[in-house]
Design an enzyme around this catalytic site. Sequence first.
Site, PDB file in Angstrom:
ATOM      1  N   ASP A 303       0.809  -1.220   0.000  1.00 27.77           N
ATOM      2  CA  ASP A 303       0.000   0.000   0.000  1.00 27.77           C
ATOM      3  C   ASP A 303       0.846   1.275   0.000  1.00 27.77           C
ATOM      4  OD1 ASP A 303      -2.019  -1.780   0.328  1.00 27.77           O
ATOM      5  OD2 ASP A 303      -2.933  -0.760   2.041  1.00 27.77           O
ATOM      6  N   HIS A 353      -5.884   2.683  -4.207  1.00 26.90           N
ATOM      7  CA  HIS A 353      -5.850   2.999  -2.774  1.00 26.90           C
ATOM      8  C   HIS A 353      -6.213   4.482  -2.583  1.00 26.90           C
ATOM      9  CE1 HIS A 353      -4.965   2.224   1.357  1.00 26.90           C
ATOM     10  NE2 HIS A 353      -3.784   2.784   1.405  1.00 26.90           N
ATOM     11  N   HIS A 357      -5.193   9.364   0.056  1.00 27.61           N
ATOM     12  CA  HIS A 357      -5.150   8.616   1.311  1.00 27.61           C
ATOM     13  C   HIS A 357      -5.927   9.303   2.424  1.00 27.61           C
ATOM     14  CE1 HIS A 357      -3.452   5.926   4.403  1.00 27.61           C
ATOM     15  NE2 HIS A 357      -3.214   5.138   3.386  1.00 27.61           N
ATOM     16  N   HIS A 443       3.815  -2.056   3.331  1.00 27.71           N
ATOM     17  CA  HIS A 443       3.896  -0.729   2.716  1.00 27.71           C
ATOM     18  C   HIS A 443       5.234  -0.570   2.007  1.00 27.71           C
ATOM     19  CE1 HIS A 443       0.761  -0.211   5.801  1.00 27.71           C
ATOM     20  NE2 HIS A 443       0.250   0.660   4.952  1.00 27.71           N
TER      21      HIS A 443
HETATM   22 NI    NI Z   1      -2.629   3.163   3.174  1.00 28.33          NI
END
Ligand code: NI
Length: 491
Positions: A303, A353, A357, A443
């Site tokens: 992500d 995503h 964010h 991540h």
């Molecule tokens: Ni995220």
Amino acid sequence: MKYCILIASCVFLLSCKEKSLPLPAKEPDSIEVKDSLQDDILVQNIKMGNDSVDFRFMGSYPETRYVFVNRMEKSFTEDYLTEFKETTNELHTREKDSLRPQIEYSQHFEIIVKSGKLLGFLYTRSQNEGNNASKQFFAHYFNLIDEKPLQVEGMFRDYDSFKNFATEVKSIVQDTLKNIVYKDKTIEDKDKELAYSNLKTMIAEGTEASADNYKSMVWQTNGNWKIIFDKYAVAPGSFGEITIEIQKSQIAPYLKENFIHLITEEIETPPSTAEAKEMVVQTDSVENKIDCGKVPCVALTFDDGPSAYTPRLLDILKENNVKATFFILGRSAKVQKNTVLRAYQEGHEIENHTWNHKNLVKLNSAQIKEEINNTDALLEEIIGKKSTYLRPPYGSFNKKVRAHTKKPCILWTIDPLDWKERNTDVIAQRLSQAQPNTILLAHDTHKTTVEAIPEVIKRLKEKGYHFVTIEQLFEGQKLENGGKYRKRKSK
Ligand code: NI
């Protein structure tokens, strides 16, 4: 010496072409896309907090090949982090847990201009404190020849030019605000003149020639400029931020000649990603098809990228012949388009995503759609197709988000908390605890996480796991739009 090499390589190239040597038989895996798909500007992130805490900071800044630029942009971002820490520390001491508002600070950047002589970035900072939201804009320019940042004053011929320019801007801002007031149906006609004249002092102060007032002058590829005035800068908060456009011909007489040269010469055209659609995408051949209903599978997902560490991660995945899924942020993908394209061409799955964010639960319908659709539009431009799945930031989700999500939402089974734990061994240990048909969250914005991946792959392969993308993981199972999925259902 240089010439010899040049001639030698020309001869070599020519002879190859003439004889049209057969291409060496290559496996799809060895398609060399890496060199041509490097980004010269990468995204660096500073993060604090995540879904389980009320205070969140996420700031991105560019990493370029110029040390002086990197140093300044990093320190600019760290200053914002300090501001965040001060605000949250103060709240910690002042308020009880239950009374503390959620605080979210976010900073991202866009590339305004990129050439061999000049770099320009536009930063957007947004702060959400409880129910108050505000935004700030900053444009930074760097003269790469002198290796110095370009201050606003330095763009103009002299101070008088700056002042005269400011006077023109003032009249444009006046017209803009007058227009807004006169179109505002909530103000009665008889009160309009007064409402507008009440703004005059603010406009005059906010447009005076100073570096602060003109901190967000944005050059545009058509040669015109955009000036963004933050909320409260030239008008009361209810007006929001005010953006005006200045024609190229209107600003030109005030600008320094060598600055005009800097900005108009050698502007790089954005790399074409069109060829992507014609390039071969590596996929598993039919014989290699993995059936997660029969063998133990695990889906590795990343992500918040792409980031400065994504190219290294792609190397690792390639060396290990592992395919993963990237839930990318639109704002970072816009900077590192080549990285996204490379990931796609190397057989990884690219999913959504959102753009910024943000916690979708806190947004209105239009904003939710924008966050998802803008990212899809960018993906279509880069890889030629939209995303199939959404991963809502922080896994944050409610009925409203669900209603606007025309995609299945993919969450995760294992969260190694790699945003908090920056230790490679711990991350590797946690991610290796996978069970069959689970989804691992990681991540690619953290160096420590990327460094943990070879060990994760080694351990899970030893246990007999097959690495699959999200699409492969759920093959044969029907996923509903707006539905939430944490793993593949077992029979
Ligand atoms: Ni995220």
